[in-house]
Motif scaffolding. Structure first.
Motif, short mmCIF file in Angstrom:
data_model
loop_
_atom_site.label_atom_id
_atom_site.label_comp_id
_atom_site.label_asym_id
_atom_site.label_seq_id
_atom_site.Cartn_x
_atom_site.Cartn_y
_atom_site.Cartn_z
N GLU A 224 0.83 -1.20 0.00
CA GLU A 224 0.00 0.00 0.00
C GLU A 224 0.87 1.25 0.00
O GLU A 224 1.86 1.34 0.75
CB GLU A 224 -0.91 0.02 1.22
CG GLU A 224 -1.88 -1.15 1.29
CD GLU A 224 -2.80 -1.06 2.48
OE1 GLU A 224 -4.02 -0.98 2.30
OE2 GLU A 224 -2.28 -1.08 3.62
N PHE A 225 0.50 2.25 -0.82
CA PHE A 225 1.27 3.49 -0.87
C PHE A 225 0.93 4.31 0.36
O PHE A 225 -0.21 4.73 0.57
CB PHE A 225 0.96 4.28 -2.14
CG PHE A 225 1.98 5.35 -2.40
CD1 PHE A 225 3.15 5.05 -3.07
CD2 PHE A 225 1.79 6.65 -1.93
CE1 PHE A 225 4.12 6.03 -3.30
CE2 PHE A 225 2.76 7.62 -2.16
CZ PHE A 225 3.92 7.31 -2.83
N THR A 226 1.95 4.54 1.20
CA THR A 226 1.74 5.10 2.53
C THR A 226 2.62 6.34 2.73
O THR A 226 3.83 6.28 2.61
CB THR A 226 2.11 4.07 3.61
OG1 THR A 226 1.37 2.86 3.36
CG2 THR A 226 1.80 4.58 4.99
N VAL A 227 1.98 7.47 3.02
CA VAL A 227 2.73 8.68 3.36
C VAL A 227 3.03 8.62 4.85
O VAL A 227 2.16 8.33 5.67
CB VAL A 227 1.94 9.95 3.01
CG1 VAL A 227 2.79 11.20 3.33
CG2 VAL A 227 1.57 9.95 1.53
N LEU A 228 4.30 8.86 5.21
CA LEU A 228 4.78 8.57 6.55
C LEU A 228 4.49 9.68 7.56
O LEU A 228 4.45 10.87 7.22
CB LEU A 228 6.28 8.31 6.50
CG LEU A 228 6.74 7.21 5.53
CD1 LEU A 228 8.25 7.04 5.61
CD2 LEU A 228 6.04 5.89 5.84
#
Length: 322
Positions: A224-228
């Motif tokens: 999953e594309f996850t912004v930290l």
């Protein structure tokens, strides 16, 4: 990570009916079903054991999924109680053991563990009011076995579409994060920016940086594309007249996503007017992430998210050097 053989059985022979799930060589077993099928669920042997259960339903205010985690020596009986006193839920997942070796102490420990993990990840809000205190003092060998039990649940629950344990746990930063010089604030008071806890079982990509906002960082985590957590984000997405109808419609979608993240505290406004993420946030695509984080109507995330070596997300994904 070694492969896993997952066995799903559609009890009714159709999607949306009762479903059982298990992993080969693992003693755990899961049963998922809709509330409308509660009478049938309670009759099944999986529900008549000592176990843990997760109630799932929609939050009336946000429209998003929320959950309740509980345990019982007889799950079927407890679900009957919840049918009377809990309105929100529409589905339930029952977690038990095929060999019936889960005791009351085991499931109290498991309930406490799952609630703590779910709250630390913060992906699905919990209805649970208080942290359970029982079941934390298992013998060392039993505790080790239950930790492995949880690792299998982290794999199997998402297969059933249950994301309560999916993602990385976050914890308050020790002091302000490196990217922020002040603690975020919110209408309810100060908010601590969270840092992601590393999980050796989760597959991670390189860290990507947004061209338009280098303080925003993201990874592909568990697919999953996850912004930290700690990433800089647009503080607001004001009305912008003049867009063509198609662009105006898309901007409204991004505005709503941004507004929801501010409302639930995922985006916190700093005293200097800038904004940061307080937790890891999953987006449907790199482009959606770039648009919301950057406060734009649209953005090609496949070329605007770069590694520190200036490799685009698209190139990394395809295995190309550039």
């Amino acid at each position: 990570m070694a492969g896993k053989q997952v066995r799903l059985f559609l009890v009714d022979g159709k999607v949306g009916g009762l479903t059982t799930a298990e992993i080969m060589t693992w003693t755990g077993q899961l049963l998922k079903g809709a509330r409308k099928d509660l009478a049938r669920i309670r009759e099944r042997k999986e529900a008549q054991k000592t176990g843990v259960y997760i109630l799932l339903g929609e939050d009336d205010e946000t429209g998003k999924t929320k959950a309740y985690v509980g345990q019982s020596d007889n799950v079927a009986k407890r679900l009957g109680t919840h049918d009377q006193n809990k309105v929100f839920w529409s589905e339930v997942v029952v977690i038990t053991s095929k060999d019936s070796n889960l005791t009351s102490a085991h499931v109290r420990w498991l309930e406490s563990k799952l609630i703590g993990m779910a709250k630390a990840i913060g992906r699905v809000p919990l209805e649970n009011g208080n942290e359970p205190t029982g079941g934390a003092d298992l013998p060392e060998a039993d505790a080790s076995d239950m930790e492995e039990f949880v690792r299998q649940l982290e794999i199997l629950l998402p297969v059933l579409g249950v994301d309560v344990l999916r993602g990385r746990a976050t914890r308050p930063a020790a002091g302000a994060p490196a990217a922020a010089q002040a603690a975020p604030t919110a209408p309810g008071g100060p908010l601590a920016v969270a840092e992601s806890e590393p999980d050796p079982e989760v597959e991670l990509s390189p860290v990507f940086y947004l061209v338009q906002m280098p303080d925003a960082q993201a990874q592909l985590i568990d697919g999953e594309f996850t912004v930290l957590a700690g990433s800089k984000a647009a503080a607001e997405m004001p009305e912008r007249p003049g867009y063509k109808p198609s662009s105006a419609k898309q901007y409204k979608v991004r505005q709503a996503q941004h507004r929801d993240l501010v409302a639930d505290g995922s985006i916190a406004i700093l005293p200097d007017g800038t904004a940061r993420l307080t937790r890891d946030v999953v987006f449907g695509s790199p482009s959606a992430a770039g648009a919301v984080i950057g406060g734009r109507v649209s953005l090609n995330g496949r070329i605007n998210w770069l590694t520190e070596d200036n490799v685009t997300y698209a190139s990394w994904e395809s295995g190309s050097p550039r």
